[in-house]
Write a protein that holds these residues in place. Structure first.
Motif, PDB file in Angstrom:
ATOM      1  N   ILE A  62       0.829  -1.209   0.000  1.00 27.26           N
ATOM      2  CA  ILE A  62       0.000   0.000   0.000  1.00 27.26           C
ATOM      3  C   ILE A  62       0.864   1.260   0.000  1.00 27.26           C
ATOM      4  CG2 ILE A  62      -1.836  -1.198   1.239  1.00 27.26           C
ATOM      5  CD1 ILE A  62      -1.067   0.280   3.741  1.00 27.26           C
ATOM      6  N   ALA A  63       2.167   1.127   0.255  1.00 25.58           N
ATOM      7  CA  ALA A  63       3.049   2.286   0.145  1.00 25.58           C
ATOM      8  C   ALA A  63       3.137   2.783  -1.291  1.00 25.58           C
ATOM      9  CB  ALA A  63       4.450   1.950   0.664  1.00 25.58           C
ATOM     10  N   PHE A  64       2.785   1.930  -2.245  1.00 26.15           N
ATOM     11  CA  PHE A  64       2.833   2.298  -3.660  1.00 26.15           C
ATOM     12  C   PHE A  64       1.431   2.477  -4.246  1.00 26.15           C
ATOM     13  CE2 PHE A  64       6.393  -0.402  -2.503  1.00 26.15           C
ATOM     14  CZ  PHE A  64       7.478   0.374  -2.886  1.00 26.15           C
ATOM     15  N   LYS A  65       0.432   2.586  -3.347  1.00 31.85           N
ATOM     16  CA  LYS A  65      -0.941   2.725  -3.809  1.00 31.85           C
ATOM     17  C   LYS A  65      -1.639   3.855  -3.079  1.00 31.85           C
ATOM     18  CE  LYS A  65      -2.123  -1.897  -5.453  1.00 31.85           C
ATOM     19  NZ  LYS A  65      -3.213  -2.883  -5.492  1.00 31.85           N
ATOM     20  N   ASP A  66      -2.719   4.329  -3.667  1.00 33.60           N
ATOM     21  CA  ASP A  66      -3.620   5.261  -2.990  1.00 33.60           C
ATOM     22  C   ASP A  66      -4.650   4.411  -2.253  1.00 33.60           C
ATOM     23  OD1 ASP A  66      -5.067   7.391  -2.085  1.00 33.60           O
ATOM     24  OD2 ASP A  66      -6.018   7.830  -4.018  1.00 33.60           O
ATOM     25  N   TYR A  67      -4.232   3.886  -1.123  1.00 26.37           N
ATOM     26  CA  TYR A  67      -5.024   2.876  -0.433  1.00 26.37           C
ATOM     27  C   TYR A  67      -6.233   3.493   0.248  1.00 26.37           C
ATOM     28  CZ  TYR A  67      -6.326  -0.605   3.048  1.00 26.37           C
ATOM     29  OH  TYR A  67      -7.018  -1.484   3.840  1.00 26.37           O
ATOM     30  N   GLN A  68      -7.379   2.854   0.037  1.00 27.22           N
ATOM     31  CA  GLN A  68      -8.624   3.216   0.703  1.00 27.22           C
ATOM     32  C   GLN A  68      -9.195   1.953   1.334  1.00 27.22           C
ATOM     33  OE1 GLN A  68      -9.562   6.304   1.015  1.00 27.22           O
ATOM     34  NE2 GLN A  68      -7.967   7.094  -0.361  1.00 27.22           N
TER      35      GLN A  68
END
Length: 330
Positions: A62-68
């Motif tokens: 999730i460090a490489f994503k726009d996590y929701q």
């Protein structure tokens, strides 16, 4: 009559090369069958370690994503290295967290780390074994208290209605302002850490002191060495390997300075003096909803911790110490 020369078969050579053997001459499967009972006992602990330590590492994606959270990890869009921009930006909150972390880390290395060593040397000098066990039991007790209890005790003792305030008021020295004072926050953290963990930290050092050969002290005494000279030339060199090992492990946790201890006292002093990297991740990730940024900070912090451990262990090898593992002979 001609002598028969036995020529080794190629299959035998290939099979001996294909099956690795240990220095004891046993193959891997032979050692596995020999130690199968011990491995069976290790299996539950290894399963717990795998499930709760290594598998959660996959969540660092999730460090490489726009996590929701309501979307999920798989459905959250990729943003690449966008979350890592905080590490190179001029965000004052992040720079303040880094500065506070480094200051507290330095104070811990100067005051907290040597405290168990000094206490172990002092306890080792006690003549009565019974009195030594009583002292050890008393000093171990604070380690089993939670940080909630420890912080509450310090607030009660050093707060406005505590014994210190009553004594200072009785002698006319005025009311002390310690709890909630930003100037005393970092020294108070060190004092709390020493009070809670110093006694427990002496266990390894006391074990190392017990392993020193008593004949060395007798030989030093025969040569006319005083107690101080025996301490300097016999005792301290005897515990150096343990000290180096604990120091290497401590260096790996330089960027982790005590999340629970700090977050319990953060509201009283403010974020300016109490925000560290661990609380920054908490305040921005769980509280603020910046999951990707917090995961990026935590991921970089973990990578730096690994590099610090490897670097410290390499330095230990340069000084002739074992460190975390023995250096391979070439």
């Amino acid at each position: 009559m001609s002598k028969m020369v036995q020529i080794p078969r190629a299959s035998d050579a290939s099979m001996s090369d294909a099956v690795p053997s240990s220095p004891t001459g046993k193959t891997f499967w032979q050692r596995f069958r020999r130690d199968r009972v011990l491995l069976l006992f290790v299996l539950p602990g290894a399963a717990v370690l795998l499930c709760f330590t290594y598998l959660p590492l996959l969540g660092n994606v999730i460090a490489f994503k726009d996590y929701q959270p309501y979307v999920g990890i798989l459905e959250s869009p990729w943003v690449g290295l966008q979350n890592f921009r905080i590490l190179v930006s001029s965000d004052p909150a992040f720079r303040n967290a880094v500065a506070n972390t480094l200051i507290i880390t330095l104070l811990q290395l100067i005051f907290t780390f040597p405290a168990p060593i000094a206490l172990a040397l002092l306890m080792n000098s006690l003549v009565s074994e019974r009195f030594k066990r009583i002292v050890q039991s008393i000093l171990y007790l604070p380690h089993f208290l939670s940080w909630v209890v420890v912080v509450a005790l310090f607030q009660h003792v050093l707060g406005f209605s505590g014994p210190l305030e009553q004594v200072m008021t009785a002698i006319g020295a005025g009311q002390p302002h310690i709890i909630g004072n930003p100037d005393f926050f970092k020294p108070l953290l060190i004092l709390q850490d020493i009070w809670k963990n110093c006694g427990w930290g002496t266990i390894l050092f006391l074990a190392a002191l017990a392993g020193i050969d008593a004949n060395l002290y007798e030989a030093a005494a025969v040569d006319g060495a005083s107690r101080w000279r025996q301490l300097w030339h016999v005792t301290l060199p005897g515990i150096v390997p343990v000290v180096v090992l604990i120091l290497v492990l401590r260096i790996g946790n330089l960027l982790s300075v005590g999340f629970e201890q700090i977050v319990l006292q953060q509201d009283a002093v403010g974020l300016q003096v109490s925000e560290v990297l661990d609380t920054y991740v908490y305040n921005n990730g769980i509280v603020g909803g910046e999951w990707g940024v917090s995961a990026a900070v935590g991921l970089v912090k973990g990578a730096i911790a690994v590099l610090l451990v490897l670097g410290a262990n390499k330095i230990a090898h340069l000084f002739g110490e074992t460190g975390l593992y023995q250096k391979e002979d070439k």
